[in-house]
Design a protein around this motif. Structure first.
Motif, mmCIF file in Angstrom:
data_model
loop_
_atom_site.group_PDB
_atom_site.id
_atom_site.type_symbol
_atom_site.label_atom_id
_atom_site.label_comp_id
_atom_site.label_asym_id
_atom_site.label_seq_id
_atom_site.Cartn_x
_atom_site.Cartn_y
_atom_site.Cartn_z
ATOM 1 N N MET A 76 0.811 -1.214 0.000
ATOM 2 C CA MET A 76 0.000 0.000 0.000
ATOM 3 C C MET A 76 0.847 1.268 0.000
ATOM 4 O O MET A 76 0.319 2.367 -0.188
ATOM 5 N N ALA A 77 2.156 1.128 0.191
ATOM 6 C CA ALA A 77 3.034 2.289 0.107
ATOM 7 C C ALA A 77 3.129 2.816 -1.323
ATOM 8 O O ALA A 77 3.542 3.961 -1.540
ATOM 9 N N PHE A 78 2.743 1.994 -2.306
ATOM 10 C CA PHE A 78 2.881 2.353 -3.711
ATOM 11 C C PHE A 78 1.528 2.776 -4.276
ATOM 12 O O PHE A 78 0.567 2.015 -4.240
ATOM 13 N N PHE A 79 1.490 3.974 -4.816
ATOM 14 C CA PHE A 79 0.236 4.527 -5.326
ATOM 15 C C PHE A 79 -0.201 3.784 -6.590
ATOM 16 O O PHE A 79 0.627 3.205 -7.305
ATOM 17 N N PRO A 80 -1.499 3.805 -6.928
ATOM 18 C CA PRO A 80 -2.033 2.816 -7.877
ATOM 19 C C PRO A 80 -2.011 3.169 -9.361
ATOM 20 O O PRO A 80 -2.286 2.291 -10.186
ATOM 21 N N LEU A 81 -1.733 4.414 -9.759
ATOM 22 C CA LEU A 81 -1.948 4.749 -11.167
ATOM 23 C C LEU A 81 -1.039 3.952 -12.108
ATOM 24 O O LEU A 81 -1.503 3.457 -13.146
ATOM 25 N N LEU A 82 0.249 3.823 -11.782
ATOM 26 C CA LEU A 82 1.132 3.054 -12.662
ATOM 27 C C LEU A 82 0.682 1.595 -12.783
ATOM 28 O O LEU A 82 0.595 1.075 -13.906
ATOM 29 N N ARG A 169 -5.582 27.854 -17.168
ATOM 30 C CA ARG A 169 -6.594 26.878 -17.598
ATOM 31 C C ARG A 169 -6.849 25.967 -16.395
ATOM 32 O O ARG A 169 -6.321 24.863 -16.285
ATOM 33 N N TRP A 170 -7.680 26.462 -15.479
ATOM 34 C CA TRP A 170 -7.763 25.871 -14.145
ATOM 35 C C TRP A 170 -8.388 24.472 -14.128
ATOM 36 O O TRP A 170 -7.938 23.599 -13.384
ATOM 37 N N VAL A 171 -9.402 24.253 -14.928
ATOM 38 C CA VAL A 171 -10.049 22.938 -14.925
ATOM 39 C C VAL A 171 -9.097 21.881 -15.472
ATOM 40 O O VAL A 171 -8.958 20.788 -14.905
ATOM 41 N N ALA A 172 -8.411 22.191 -16.567
ATOM 42 C CA ALA A 172 -7.431 21.253 -17.119
ATOM 43 C C ALA A 172 -6.328 20.971 -16.101
ATOM 44 O O ALA A 172 -5.893 19.826 -15.935
ATOM 45 N N ALA A 173 -5.885 22.020 -15.408
ATOM 46 C CA ALA A 173 -4.837 21.842 -14.398
ATOM 47 C C ALA A 173 -5.313 20.939 -13.268
ATOM 48 O O ALA A 173 -4.575 20.059 -12.798
ATOM 49 N N GLY A 174 -6.560 21.131 -12.820
ATOM 50 C CA GLY A 174 -7.089 20.296 -11.752
ATOM 51 C C GLY A 174 -7.289 18.862 -12.176
ATOM 52 O O GLY A 174 -7.013 17.929 -11.410
ATOM 53 N N ILE A 175 -7.746 18.674 -13.421
ATOM 54 C CA ILE A 175 -7.950 17.317 -13.930
ATOM 55 C C ILE A 175 -6.640 16.550 -13.968
ATOM 56 O O ILE A 175 -6.596 15.343 -13.665
ATOM 57 N N LEU A 176 -5.539 17.194 -14.307
ATOM 58 C CA LEU A 176 -4.243 16.525 -14.374
ATOM 59 C C LEU A 176 -3.591 16.398 -12.997
ATOM 60 O O LEU A 176 -2.851 15.439 -12.742
ATOM 61 N N ALA A 177 -3.850 17.342 -12.124
ATOM 62 C CA ALA A 177 -3.297 17.249 -10.771
ATOM 63 C C ALA A 177 -3.865 16.057 -10.017
ATOM 64 O O ALA A 177 -3.161 15.441 -9.201
ATOM 65 N N SER A 178 -5.111 15.714 -10.295
ATOM 66 C CA SER A 178 -5.738 14.605 -9.571
ATOM 67 C C SER A 178 -5.033 13.270 -9.837
ATOM 68 O O SER A 178 -4.657 12.567 -8.892
ATOM 69 N N PRO A 179 -4.801 12.858 -11.084
ATOM 70 C CA PRO A 179 -4.050 11.617 -11.295
ATOM 71 C C PRO A 179 -2.590 11.714 -10.885
ATOM 72 O O PRO A 179 -1.976 10.697 -10.548
ATOM 73 N N ALA A 180 -2.016 12.926 -10.890
ATOM 74 C CA ALA A 180 -0.660 13.064 -10.347
ATOM 75 C C ALA A 180 -0.650 12.628 -8.890
ATOM 76 O O ALA A 180 0.302 11.993 -8.413
ATOM 77 N N GLY A 181 -1.723 12.950 -8.182
ATOM 78 C CA GLY A 181 -1.847 12.537 -6.788
ATOM 79 C C GLY A 181 -2.130 11.067 -6.614
ATOM 80 O O GLY A 181 -2.012 10.542 -5.504
ATOM 81 N N LEU A 182 -2.498 10.370 -7.691
ATOM 82 C CA LEU A 182 -2.662 8.916 -7.662
ATOM 83 C C LEU A 182 -1.368 8.198 -8.053
ATOM 84 O O LEU A 182 -1.343 6.975 -8.105
ATOM 85 N N CYS A 228 -5.143 11.977 -4.756
ATOM 86 C CA CYS A 228 -4.332 11.674 -3.578
ATOM 87 C C CYS A 228 -5.210 11.427 -2.362
ATOM 88 O O CYS A 228 -5.019 10.453 -1.624
ATOM 89 N N ALA A 229 -6.196 12.293 -2.168
ATOM 90 C CA ALA A 229 -7.076 12.140 -1.004
ATOM 91 C C ALA A 229 -7.847 10.834 -1.079
ATOM 92 O O ALA A 229 -8.020 10.142 -0.064
ATOM 93 N N GLY A 230 -8.310 10.475 -2.277
ATOM 94 C CA GLY A 230 -9.068 9.244 -2.418
ATOM 95 C C GLY A 230 -8.255 8.022 -2.042
ATOM 96 O O GLY A 230 -8.746 7.126 -1.331
ATOM 97 N N TYR A 231 -7.003 7.971 -2.494
ATOM 98 C CA TYR A 231 -6.190 6.806 -2.180
ATOM 99 C C TYR A 231 -5.844 6.756 -0.693
ATOM 100 O O TYR A 231 -5.905 5.690 -0.065
ATOM 101 N N VAL A 232 -5.493 7.900 -0.118
ATOM 102 C CA VAL A 232 -5.135 7.937 1.300
ATOM 103 C C VAL A 232 -6.332 7.535 2.164
ATOM 104 O O VAL A 232 -6.187 6.785 3.143
ATOM 105 N N VAL A 233 -7.523 7.995 1.802
ATOM 106 C CA VAL A 233 -8.726 7.611 2.552
ATOM 107 C C VAL A 233 -8.960 6.116 2.423
ATOM 108 O O VAL A 233 -9.294 5.433 3.410
ATOM 109 N N TRP A 234 -8.778 5.569 1.218
ATOM 110 C CA TRP A 234 -8.989 4.128 1.024
ATOM 111 C C TRP A 234 -8.023 3.315 1.883
ATOM 112 O O TRP A 234 -8.423 2.346 2.529
ATOM 113 N N VAL A 235 -6.753 3.717 1.897
ATOM 114 C CA VAL A 235 -5.779 3.006 2.733
ATOM 115 C C VAL A 235 -6.180 3.100 4.199
ATOM 116 O O VAL A 235 -6.101 2.118 4.949
ATOM 117 N N GLY A 236 -6.632 4.283 4.615
ATOM 118 C CA GLY A 236 -7.075 4.440 5.999
ATOM 119 C C GLY A 236 -8.219 3.499 6.345
ATOM 120 O O GLY A 236 -8.234 2.886 7.424
#
Length: 376
Positions: A76-82, A169-182, A228-236
């Motif tokens: 679980m130390a390894f985030f899931p996107l890859l 381009r805030w929406v595009a930035a947020g959409i890409l930041a979310s998987p970066a956090g995964l 990022c928040a979704g994965y951390v909550v799931w691990v919790g």
């Protein structure tokens, strides 16, 4: 599509140079590994973190390993996107999970180079953008960009998110930041960068978020931390603890102590037989700190300063895996903007000579490093 074609044409020299640097690194690794009797394919796809990602892709999160010192290490130390992408590529191709990871990393590194060029081009012009990409590709640990690791994927997502932040381009930035956090826990740096940039922009607009542009900003800011928040909550939830992910990291020996353990690690080497290694680490820390100072002096946009500062801070102030510090600094590409501006001012012949020499040195070091005993 016309905009994409135009961007690719403008970025083409940077991408070709980057591909050539990576090809040189891979050829050097192959020759070095064969001379050492090792398999370069295995070094790139089936060692250290790569094995953990492949196991997650194969079996999901169900594995723990008891280390010789008694620590219980969880996947679980390894985030899931890859691992998810490895599953997806393997499902539509004849590639196994490990080779799928190599393909994802190779493609992601090109997308990362594309976004890094665009940031350099936006801030300082095309020549600096090309130089910035070349410097990122020839980092001493640049061979990681060709491994089945998550660094290339993370940098691709974070650099594109930052680029869209700079373009507001805030929406595009947020959409890409979310998987970066995964992808990696340091994805929080991308979220913080977007939030700070949005706050600065909102302040300039007297706090009125009701305008259409500001509503898009709010949407981007809300989307950014979801991965990022979704994965951390799931691990919790899986661990039955609010701080479950921090517990997992602590079991691996990772934590944030402000750099105390790392300083002690360097001091031990400076006062022992590994003096040269300690001196090299000390010089590396000083160079990173000096480069960040130059970024501030250069008046880089707040988003880049926040992102880079958090990446550097987390890398240098974490309490474990000291040998991996150079790799953990690789996403901090804005540190290379000041030297890129300086190098780009030279004559073309001088630039080519300097970058060629550095590329050869980086390729040799990467081959030596990856053929060593410890993980990068």
């Amino acid at each position: 599509m016309a905009g994409v074609r135009t961007s690719l044409r403008r970025s083409a020299p940077a991408l070709l140079i980057f591909a050539a640097i990576r090809a040189l690194g891979l050829v050097t690794l192959i020759l070095w590994s064969h001379a050492k009797g090792k398999d370069p394919h295995q070094l790139l796809s089936a060692r250290w973190d790569s094995l953990w990602y492949v196991r997650v892709a194969e079996h999901g999160y169900d594995f723990t390993l008891t280390a010789p010192d008694g620590r219980v290490l969880s996947d679980m130390a390894f985030f899931p996107l890859l691992p998810w992408l490895e599953q997806g590529v393997s499902a539509i191709s004849p590639l196994g999970f490990a080779d799928s990871g190599l393909l994802v990393s190779a493609l992601a590194s090109l997308f990362a180079a594309w976004a890094i060029f665009l940031i350099g081009d936006l801030l300082h012009g095309r020549r600096v953008g090309i130089t910035l990409v070349a410097l990122w590709g020839m980092l001493p640990v640049g061979i990681v960009q060709s491994m089945a690791y998550s660094e290339s994927l993370f940098v691709a997502l974070s650099a594109w998110s930052l680029y869209w932040v700079l373009r507001q381009r805030w929406v595009a930035a947020g959409i890409l930041a979310s998987p970066a956090g995964l992808t990696r826990p340091v994805g929080l740096a991308v979220v913080a960068a977007l939030w700070v940039a949005a706050a600065c922009q909102l302040a300039r607009r007297n706090g009125d978020w009701r305008a259409a542009a500001n509503r898009r900003m709010v949407i981007g800011a809300v989307l950014a931390p979801l991965g990022c928040a979704g994965y951390v909550v799931w691990v919790g939830l899986e661990r039955g603890s609010l701080f479950g992910y921090l517990d997992v990291q602590a079991e691996w020996g990772n934590g944030f102590d402000g750099g105390v353990a790392f300083a002690g690690f360097i001091l031990d080497r400076l006062t022992g037989p590994a003096f040269l290694a300690g001196a090299g680490l000390l010089i590396g820390v000083a160079v990173a700190a000096w480069a960040y100072y130059l970024c501030v002096k250069q008046r880089q946009p707040a988003a880049l300063l926040v992102y880079c500062g958090i990446v550097v801070g987390l890398a240098l102030c974490a309490s474990g895996y000291f040998g991996s510090k150079p790799r953990l600094l690789m996403p901090a590409f804005p540190l290379l903007l000041p030297p890129a501006v300086w190098v780009a001012r030279a004559r073309v012949g001088v630039i080519v000579a300097v970058l060629s020499a550095v590329s050869v040195g980086s390729a040799v070091y990467g081959a030596f490093w990856l053929n060593g005993s410890g993980p990068p």
